[in-house]
Design a protein around this motif. Structure first.
Motif, PDB file in Angstrom:
ATOM      1  N   ARG A 142      13.297  41.742  22.644  1.00 17.36           N
ATOM      2  CA  ARG A 142      14.191  42.753  21.523  1.00 17.36           C
ATOM      3  C   ARG A 142      14.613  42.050  20.273  1.00 17.36           C
ATOM      4  O   ARG A 142      14.073  40.799  20.405  1.00 17.36           O
ATOM      5  CB  ARG A 142      15.691  42.530  22.568  1.00 17.36           C
ATOM      6  CG  ARG A 142      16.123  40.949  22.406  1.00 17.36           C
ATOM      7  CD  ARG A 142      17.294  41.532  23.487  1.00 17.36           C
ATOM      8  NE  ARG A 142      17.827  40.656  23.445  1.00 17.36           N
ATOM      9  CZ  ARG A 142      18.170  39.358  24.900  1.00 17.36           C
ATOM     10  NH1 ARG A 142      16.862  40.382  26.072  1.00 17.36           N
ATOM     11  NH2 ARG A 142      18.078  38.304  25.587  1.00 17.36           N
ATOM     12  N   LYS A 145      20.614  39.616  18.124  1.00 18.85           N
ATOM     13  CA  LYS A 145      22.009  39.728  17.501  1.00 18.85           C
ATOM     14  C   LYS A 145      22.386  39.619  16.181  1.00 18.85           C
ATOM     15  O   LYS A 145      21.857  38.414  16.556  1.00 18.85           O
ATOM     16  CB  LYS A 145      22.650  39.733  18.933  1.00 18.85           C
ATOM     17  CG  LYS A 145      23.384  40.427  19.322  1.00 18.85           C
ATOM     18  CD  LYS A 145      24.909  40.070  20.393  1.00 18.85           C
ATOM     19  CE  LYS A 145      26.008  40.924  20.243  1.00 18.85           C
ATOM     20  NZ  LYS A 145      26.797  40.585  21.711  1.00 18.85           N
ATOM     21  N   VAL A 148      23.722  35.645  15.902  1.00 18.40           N
ATOM     22  CA  VAL A 148      23.915  35.291  17.075  1.00 18.40           C
ATOM     23  C   VAL A 148      22.832  33.775  17.322  1.00 18.40           C
ATOM     24  O   VAL A 148      21.793  34.006  16.977  1.00 18.40           O
ATOM     25  CB  VAL A 148      24.234  35.894  18.385  1.00 18.40           C
ATOM     26  CG1 VAL A 148      24.351  35.368  19.715  1.00 18.40           C
ATOM     27  CG2 VAL A 148      25.910  37.085  18.287  1.00 18.40           C
ATOM     28  N   SER A 151      19.940  34.298  20.956  1.00 21.60           N
ATOM     29  CA  SER A 151      19.964  35.951  20.772  1.00 21.60           C
ATOM     30  C   SER A 151      19.898  36.001  22.164  1.00 21.60           C
ATOM     31  O   SER A 151      19.575  37.351  22.818  1.00 21.60           O
ATOM     32  CB  SER A 151      20.660  36.861  20.265  1.00 21.60           C
ATOM     33  OG  SER A 151      19.621  37.495  19.416  1.00 21.60           O
ATOM     34  N   TRP A 338      28.535  33.080  20.726  1.00 24.51           N
ATOM     35  CA  TRP A 338      28.858  34.534  21.483  1.00 24.51           C
ATOM     36  C   TRP A 338      30.292  34.792  21.747  1.00 24.51           C
ATOM     37  O   TRP A 338      30.593  35.284  22.820  1.00 24.51           O
ATOM     38  CB  TRP A 338      27.828  33.465  22.771  1.00 24.51           C
ATOM     39  CG  TRP A 338      26.556  33.420  22.668  1.00 24.51           C
ATOM     40  CD1 TRP A 338      25.859  32.345  22.892  1.00 24.51           C
ATOM     41  CD2 TRP A 338      25.938  34.452  23.544  1.00 24.51           C
ATOM     42  NE1 TRP A 338      25.227  32.943  22.141  1.00 24.51           N
ATOM     43  CE2 TRP A 338      24.244  34.178  23.013  1.00 24.51           C
ATOM     44  CE3 TRP A 338      25.601  35.407  24.605  1.00 24.51           C
ATOM     45  CZ2 TRP A 338      23.166  34.499  23.483  1.00 24.51           C
ATOM     46  CZ3 TRP A 338      24.651  36.299  24.522  1.00 24.51           C
ATOM     47  CH2 TRP A 338      23.054  35.630  24.192  1.00 24.51           C
ATOM     48  N   GLN A 341      33.117  35.907  16.022  1.00 23.99           N
ATOM     49  CA  GLN A 341      32.187  36.657  15.099  1.00 23.99           C
ATOM     50  C   GLN A 341      31.210  36.133  13.805  1.00 23.99           C
ATOM     51  O   GLN A 341      32.889  36.188  13.157  1.00 23.99           O
ATOM     52  CB  GLN A 341      32.807  38.493  14.738  1.00 23.99           C
ATOM     53  CG  GLN A 341      32.674  39.256  13.740  1.00 23.99           C
ATOM     54  CD  GLN A 341      31.084  40.281  15.356  1.00 23.99           C
ATOM     55  OE1 GLN A 341      31.105  40.341  16.244  1.00 23.99           O
ATOM     56  NE2 GLN A 341      29.919  39.802  13.893  1.00 23.99           N
TER      57      GLN A 341
END
Length: 378
Positions: A142, A145, A148, A151, A338, A341
């Protein structure tokens, strides 16, 4: 009796004699004594390096899978490490690429070791890891993120294998096949058997982690040391303790006892202040073996190159910081990303030394590293 019959009888006798002899058992080398560990360490230059993942990979799978194994980026970024006077890189492997294509995986590791050797770097290879996502899956990984920390990093072995002992037979083949293949390879500095085996990942994947994870990990950690040692590696085995108080045996958890007692050389992690780092060194001195700090450097925590490396040099402790190039792992962001923000680059990078173009995050920092490693004379 004819000569032909006599020869036949002799051959049959030898055949039956050989069949009756027990198979020669492979000798498993013992845990290194203090003297053996010191002898090995005495042959090394002061060990300094970083935990390495190419900036184009989000995790171990993307680094090692055939379709995303990026030798161009790896070679370029290892060159930046060499420019700092670094002589090791701690590199995470994974059981899934071995399961799917052991020959291809070993060839890619071999290619990586050649690239590292070209830069005068001897990596520490990490076999298993209990940090971050407990559900690794092969194939395309993937995307990160945004903003982060780590991630997309994945555990090895994954949760499904960890909780089901019937699925663990292949892990023995992975460990033995891997270590045996490179057992006498002087391009490999050491084997880190298992990274933070008892990490519960509370702040990230805690809700989907195994309950009582340590109960599942402990027997497999013991087996992993046994499997690796059965392959008779010329390099040391280790597994780094990373939390709690290590000043007395009575304070150690069962997993920490295995990590420290089974290690040929001692390794540990420290992301706290310099005084805490020095305290950690003293807590482990009773083992009488060489030490390598295989994770440190989190600037906002007070764990810095300027604060730690002079102490390490004083005690002759090897040093491997977390993070090298700002890339898909996004470890310039802190652990609390995590929960909190972030919308842009943090005011102070958490980990990492270089931007993707090779520009140092802090020139004064890289100059200091060069100075203390001897890469920059004078």
């Amino acid at each position: 009796m004819t000569k032909t019959n006599l020869n036949l009888l002799v051959c049959l006798s030898l055949f039956f004699f050989c069949c009756k002899q027990p198979a020669k058992k492979e000798e498993t080398r013992q845990i290194w004594s203090k003297e053996q560990a010191k002898e090995w360490y005495g042959k090394q230059n002061w060990i300094v390096g970083a935990n390495f993942l190419p900036s184009t990979a989000i995790n171990q799978l993307e680094m090692w899978q055939a379709d995303s194994f990026d030798t161009v980026t790896i070679a370029r970024e290892l060159g930046w490490a060499q420019s700092l006077g670094m002589n090791t890189m701690r590199v995470y492997l994974h059981d899934l690429p071995y399961e799917e294509d052991s020959t291809g995986f070993l060839k890619r590791i071999d290619a990586f070791l050649d690239l590292a050797k070209d830069k005068k770097i001897k990596p520490i290879l990490v076999i298993f890891d209990s940090c971050w996502d407990p559900n690794p899956k092969s194939g395309k990984q993937r995307d990160p993120k945004p903003f982060v920390h780590n991630s997309g990093w994945v555990q090895s072995p994954g949760l499904e294998v960890l909780r089901d002992s019937t699925k663990q037979a292949r892990l023995e083949g992975y460990v033995k096949g891997l270590v045996r293949h490179f057992a006498n390879d002087d391009r490999v500095l050491a084997w880190d058997v298992w990274n933070e085996p008892d990490n519960p990942n509370t702040s990230s994947y805690g809700p989907i982690e195994l309950k009582d994870k340590e109960r599942y990990v402990l027997p497999l950690l013991e087996k992993t040391f046994k499997w690796a040692r059965a392959s008779n590696p010329s390099q040391p085995l280790t597994s780094g303790v990373w939390r709690n108080d290590w000043s007395a045996d009575s304070l150690l958890t069962p997993i920490e006892k295995v990590q420290l007692n089974e290690s040929d050389v001692i390794s540990f992690h420290c992301y706290d202040k310099p005084a805490d780092f020095e305290k950690r060194i003293h807590q482990l001195e009773r083992y009488g073996k060489p030490m390598i700090c295989t994770e440190y450097m989190a600037r906002p925590n007070g764990s810095t190159f300027e604060g730690f490396l002079p102490i390490a040099k004083k005690y002759n402790v090897g040093m491997v910081n977390w993070g090298f190039v700002d890339g898909k792992s996004q470890t310039i962001y802190p652990w609390d990303s995590w929960q909190k923000q972030y919308t842009g680059e943090p005011p102070l990078w958490f980990h990492d030394i270089f931007r993707k173009d090779g520009t140092p995050y802090k020139t004064e920092e890289t100059e200091f590293i060069k100075q203390i490693t001897g890469a920059k004379k004078g």
